[in-house]
Design a protein around this motif. Structure first.
Motif, PDB file in Angstrom:
ATOM      1  N   ARG C 175      15.704  31.909  -9.125  1.00  0.00           N
ATOM      2  CA  ARG C 175      15.424  33.011 -10.064  1.00  0.00           C
ATOM      3  C   ARG C 175      15.271  34.320  -9.299  1.00  0.00           C
ATOM      4  N   LEU C 177      14.624  38.237  -9.793  1.00  0.00           N
ATOM      5  CA  LEU C 177      14.135  39.221 -10.755  1.00  0.00           C
ATOM      6  C   LEU C 177      14.503  40.624 -10.264  1.00  0.00           C
ATOM      7  N   GLU C 259       7.323  34.021 -12.871  1.00  0.00           N
ATOM      8  CA  GLU C 259       8.591  33.500 -12.361  1.00  0.00           C
ATOM      9  C   GLU C 259       8.445  32.095 -11.780  1.00  0.00           C
ATOM     10  N   ARG C 262       8.219  29.771 -14.736  1.00  0.00           N
ATOM     11  CA  ARG C 262       9.523  29.585 -15.380  1.00  0.00           C
ATOM     12  C   ARG C 262      10.444  28.709 -14.519  1.00  0.00           C
TER      13      ARG C 262
END
Lengths: 147, 744, 269
Positions: C175, C177, C259, C262
């Protein structure tokens, strides 16, 4: 240092040190104006040249690293290149400063089959910045050339 | 005409040879901009020229007390403020600058220069010079600089003889305010008021009666940061002196201002200065008025040879910026939604030098009023010196800053009144024949069509669920007063040459001039060539800014074509737009025609990260009649994309006046990955007049996004709307989520 | 100036041992920036451009990636994409094709750039670097290789020759961001890789180096939202954050919690 570079199909002898970047050697010693320095940190893509057919940032490429490779600039594309023609047909430019880098990047994407969708085209062109903001027409031009 | 030109398609025949700047365009052959077959300013050189590097101040305010130059090679030429003693001060609206200063006023101010045989030598030489300083206190924020007792950036106020100062200045003695602009509608004139309002919570007692009829008042403060133009091509200048005459080849949007200013600086007749403008790789306002030209000319004079100056990227960032601003808006309405009064206080941070800051203050003043009817309007705009790099012209300038505040406030008013935000706008829009706050009567007003178009683009339903949607409508002015001249000459080979000072920044000026001339002359576009802007060859034009060129040049060229038919080989065309505003009442003609636009956005906000995901970003700009369809679309798209960056992430940052992100890694501009949601329209109307649209779609984008974001409870006041600012607008600086629930 | 062009690893380490001041040039994307800006100067340079053994990649069993294998090759290789999708994703997330065409596996680790995408994924994947010098060869987990801001545990004369990434036994998620342009570098970079019943979560781009807390990961209950949230909060609280244009320390701390949670929910799917 004396280097022999293969630029747009011809061998060119240049005098370049490791601290000389390929883009400056091409501009100052080979007389090409297509590759241009904007950001100076490899981010924006106006210095894009193809090295053995793959786009690289000429502004941060130490000149000796280009030895033995085929260097292609916008000046080395054939006159009837379909990407060039598509950019022209789609009016995909304003000031034009970023466009040679865009065209070369698109050339590689199309040749390698990486321009199959708008999403993929946007991704492939993400590292080529255009401050005039011609992206929509550039994406259309690449899409059309890929077909 | 447009159709006929389109028939001459590249690929239909062999590409033609390119025959000079401006001569080619998309109207014939493969455009040479695509294949690098044109010369930009940076590609232009003069044989035998040496290279200039500017030595810049490391402190934001103070005095240079000495230079150590012992390490310089003998052949290196070193210039300091001592070399400018015979030169005049300059500045397009206020002559507050010198070519090299002893008293630097921002980090990056030019204090000395070196000239050496190669660019590398010059770079090394510049690094060998050590500078001694004596610092004085400095001030950076516009509200700090206008506060009573603030450190003065300039000890006194100056004026300017330049024709860029097209209105009277109102400097405020004893303050950092170099110009104050006011609008007072008739009933509010002649009051006893304070000269300067330095506080954002000022009760405004003198004009309080303007809001007497208002049932609801919204009174809020907004902020916009400094931003960078980021032309892909840096500033590049070549200068030489030939028999006492100065010749400068440079990328500038203002060739005639440049000629006048250089002549003034060096004490020359205007005819003894020649300014040649090659193609530019973008400018967006960054290449206006004196930038690298005066220092390069001075260096060439001292060196006795041609000199070249090309700025590094960090220097381009520091050369000129977009003005940071703080804007307070007070809007009053009746319960039924009728707007009663508007009060604006606009604080423009012009940095160390005024440049065109006074003009920006004026534009911020009236653009923030918006396309609405009011009984009363009062505006105070202040152009304020600070010790930041100077602000200057910037695509959409002035209008963007105040429209960000003004259009957010309209939505806040709609919320307070419980009236649909689009309907509230519609109810108050200016129509044909209505009187604007400046006293001028609106003509060719298209605001309602623009509003409806933008609303439809995001599926806006009256009184429907508007979560995630925002709609705005705006007006912005064009440089007024303004004049333009053009010549058309019949060449011996039967072609026609257009001689005009409109600079080709990349906006397609060459194509625009070619198409217009061909249309007026009733010839094929192939028979028209356009010469490069060269003050020795082309007639006067105010400048290539404020989206004025297409509008002004179309009329000058039509006049020239008529004249040519009468006189045979050379036709002269001339137009002027009269007008201007009284600086104390704002009454007069603000703009000879209005740029009108709307925008809308539809989006979602990740409520845990604050990240905005746009599904639609739309703008509609009124063009009247379009000269070049593709060019018009490109200008509109480009404006939106700049607006997108402005809305979401563009911000110059400073620590103690030192810019901390002057590079494209730390300062982001929008990329192809950011534009998937963009759609737009260039609105044409049968029989419409020619309107410029080079920047109309910049200002409406940030408030369209901001209004949509606000529907989720994120009331963001400061641009850009970074995820962090979005989140903090609801959760505060600690980002403590009230629920902690995973939305996924 | 001298541009050395050794053709074997032995050659490289010998040349380097004799000239410890000579920079080693791999893809040159990071070094090129420093050299252009005058931050790195040298009379002698050692280029790896002719060391063909460093361009080898094998994917039978574990993934063995030579130091000169480019990001682009890892991103596009069918086997890597199929079996090591997290690795392919992390390398694909780096900059532009122009940079990925040049930037190498060895380079990204030797530079130890805090804001690069691959390090967190390589640490999460239990990757091990093989390092050579005239004294021989040693193996160092990537987790122990990057020890600080642009800083590694390598000796001055050592060279990364290859990186071995074990064949995964569970899902992997990367991930990234971004807080500004979609073209930007990460404001936070979270990699999560499942190894059997356990998970390795690594957070990069928010501090001086990638961070992995094995004791926190050991508390993981796959698919449990509360567990994922607790681990996210614990990660968020343990890191000392940087503050830059991509986000303040407070914002980074907040989004790391989100994050990580997730990423953990995604690998459990």
């Amino acid at each position: 240092m004396n280097l022999t570079l293969n630029v747009n199909g011809r061998a060119v002898d240049v005098d370049a040190e490791p601290h000389d970047m390929l883009v400056d050697v091409l501009r100052d010693q080979v007389g090409l104006t297509g590759p241009r320095v904007t950001c100076g940190v490899g981010l924006c893509g106006t210095c894009t040249v193809l090295l053995d057919g793959e786009p690289v940032s000429g502004c941060i490429l130490m000149a000796p690293l280009a030895q033995g490779k085929e260097i292609t600039t916008i000046e080395g594309l054939p006159e009837d290149d379909e990407v060039v023609a598509s950019f022209d047909r789609n009016h995909a430019f304003q000031c034009g400063y970023c466009i040679p880098g865009m065209v070369l990047t698109a050339r590689d994407m199309i040749d390698k089959g990486h321009a199959c969708s708008r999403e993929e085209i946007r991704e492939g062109l993400g590292g080529n910045l255009c401050r005039c903001g011609c992206y929509l027409k550039i994406i259309e031009a690449v899409e059309e050339a890929a077909q | 005409m447009t159709q006929r030109a389109d028939q001459t398609r590249p690929g239909d025949g062999p590409a033609r040879a390119y025959d000079g700047p401006g001569a080619s365009s998309a109207v014939r052959g493969i455009n040479p901009r695509i294949t690098a077959q044109i010369s930009y300013s940076i590609d232009s050189t003069i044989p035998g020229e040496w290279h200039l590097r500017i030595i810049r101040s490391a402190i934001p305010a103070g005095r240079v007390t000495g230079f150590q130059t012992a390490l310089l090679d003998d052949d290196v030429i070193f210039l300091t403020a001592d070399d400018v003693s015979d030169l005049n001060t300059f500045g397009c609206q206020i002559a507050d600058q010198v070519v090299l200063t002893r008293e630097p006023k921002f980090v990056g101010d030019a204090i000395a220069a070196v000239v050496a045989p190669t660019a590398r030598d010059a770079r090394v030489a510049a690094s060998l010079v050590e500078v001694d300083y004596e610092a004085v206190p400095s001030v950076f924020g516009e509200m700090d600089a206008i506060a009573p007792g603030a450190q003065l950036v300039h000890a006194k106020h100056y004026t300017s003889e330049s024709d860029s100062a097209y209105f009277d200045m109102r400097p405020q003695d004893g303050t950092n305010v170099c110009h104050r602009f006011r609008i007072r509608t008739p009933a509010l004139q002649g009051r006893d008021e304070p000269e300067v309002v330095p506080h954002l919570d000022d009760p405004d007692d003198a004009l309080a009666d303007a809001f007497a009829d208002a049932d609801v008042i919204v009174d809020e403060v907004f902020h916009t940061p400094a931003a960078a133009h980021v032309p892909m091509e840096p500033h590049a200048t070549n200068a030489q002196w030939v028999d006492g005459r100065l010749e400068v080849t440079t990328g500038t949007q203002t060739p005639f201002n440049m000629r006048q200013d250089l002549a003034h600086i060096f004490g020359l007749a205007a005819e003894d200065v020649r300014v040649v403008v090659p193609f530019m790789g973008g400018a967006f306002g960054a290449k206006t008025f004196i930038r690298t030209e005066a220092i390069t000319a001075l260096a060439a004079r001292k060196a006795g040879r041609p000199v070249r100056c090309v700025l590094d990227r960090d220097e381009v960032f520091n050369e000129v910026t977009r003005h940071p601003s703080t804007v307070r808006i007070k809007l009053g309405a009746k319960r039924d939604g009728t707007f009663v009064a508007k009060r604006i206080w606009a604080y423009v941070n012009t940095g160390a030098y005024a440049d065109c800051g006074p003009g920006v203050a004026q534009k911020m003043g009236y653009a923030g009023v918006g396309p609405y009817r009011f009984d009363h309007v009062a505006v105070d705009s202040y152009c304020i010196y600070t010790n930041l790099p100077p602000g200057g012209a910037f695509r959409g300038y002035g209008a963007m800053q105040s429209i960000w505040a003004a259009e957010r406030v309209v939505d806040m008013m709609a919320d307070k009144l419980g009236i649909d935000a689009v309907e509230l706008r519609r109810q108050n829009l200016l129509h044909e024949g209505d009187t604007f706050c400046t006293g001028e009567v609106m003509h060719d007003a298209r605001f309602e069509e623009l509003l409806d178009d933008a609303a439809a683009a995001v599926g806006w339903e009256k009184d429907g669920d508007r979560r995630g949607k925002g709609v705005v409508v705006i007006l912005k002015g064009m440089q007024t007063p303004s004049k333009a001249e053009a010549r058309i000459e019949l060449l011996p080979d039967g072609r026609y040459e257009v001689q005009a000072a409109t600079a080709d920044i990349g906006q397609g000026a060459g194509e625009m001039l070619t198409r217009l001339a061909a249309e007026y002359l009733k010839v094929e576009v192939d028979q028209v060539v356009v010469c490069a802007p060269d003050t020795d060859r082309v007639p006067y034009d105010t400048r290539t800014t404020s989206s004025r060129s297409t509008h002004m040049m179309s009329r000058a060229l039509a006049d020239a074509a008529r004249d040519l038919q009468v006189h045979g080989t050379i036709g002269h065309g001339y137009v002027s737009n009269d007008g201007g505003l009284d600086p104390d009442t704002g009454q007069g003609i603000a703009s000879s025609h209005w740029h009108q636009g709307s925008a809308s956005a539809e989006l979602e906000v990740d409520d845990e990260t604050g990240i905005i995901s746009l599904s639609t970003l739309y703008a509609c700009s009124y063009a009247g009649k379009v000269i070049n369809k593709h060019g018009a679309e490109l200008q509109n798209e480009g404006s939106m994309i700049l607006g997108l960056g402005t809305a979401l992430f563009e911000e110059l940052q400073y620590t103690e006046g030192q810019m901390t992100n002057p590079n494209l890694s730390d300062y982001n501009i929008a990329s192809a990955l950011d534009v998937a949601s963009i759609r737009h329209r260039v609105m044409e109307v049968p029989g419409g007049e020619v309107h410029g649209l080079g920047e109309t779609a910049v200002p409406p984008v940030p408030p369209a996004i901001g209004n949509a974001v606000a529907t989720f409870g994120y009331d963001v006041r400061d641009l850009p709307m970074t995820p962090e600012r979005v989140l903090a607008a609801r959760l505060g600086d600690t980002f403590q989520s009230p629920t902690g629930e995973d939305p996924q | 100036m001298t541009w050395h062009l050794p053709t074997s690893v032995d050659d490289v380490v010998r040349t380097r041992a004799e000239r410890p001041e000579a920079p080693i040039v791999a893809g040159g994307t990071f070094l090129g920036i420093l050299v252009r800006q005058g931050l790195v100067e040298a009379d002698e340079w050692i280029s790896l451009q002719r060391v063909t053994e460093l361009t080898r990649m094998h994917s039978a069993g574990d993934l063995s990636v030579g130091a000169m294998v480019t990001h682009r090759r890892l991103e596009l290789d069918d086997t890597v994409r199929t079996i090591w999708p997290g690795v392919a994703a992390a390398f694909k997330a780096v900059a532009s094709p122009r940079v990925r065409n040049r930037a190498t596996m060895g380079g990204v680790l030797a530079d130890a750039d805090y804001a690069s995408d691959p390090p967190s994924m390589l640490v999460a994947s239990n990757a091990v670097a093989e390092i050579a010098s005239v004294r021989g060869t040693r193996r160092v987990p990537v987790e122990d290789l990057i020890i600080g801001h642009y800083s590694t545990s390598m000796e001055e004369d050592e060279l990364i020759t290859r990186v071995v990434v074990p064949r995964p036994t569970g899902a992997a998620v990367y991930r990234k961001l971004r807080t500004r342009s979609q073209e930007d570098r990460p404001a936070s970079s979270v990699a999560a890789v499942v190894h059997g019943e356990t998970v390795r979560v690594v957070v990069g781009a928010v501090s001086d180096r990638p961070y992995h807390f094995a004791d926190v990961c050991s508390q993981w209950r796959p698919g449990d939202l509360d567990s994922a949230r607790e681990i996210g909060e614990e990660y968020a609280s343990r890191i000392d954050y940087i503050d830059d244009n991509r986000g303040s320390a407070a914002y980074r701390r907040h989004v790391v919690g989100v994050e990580v949670r997730r990423a953990l929910m995604a690998v459990a799917r």
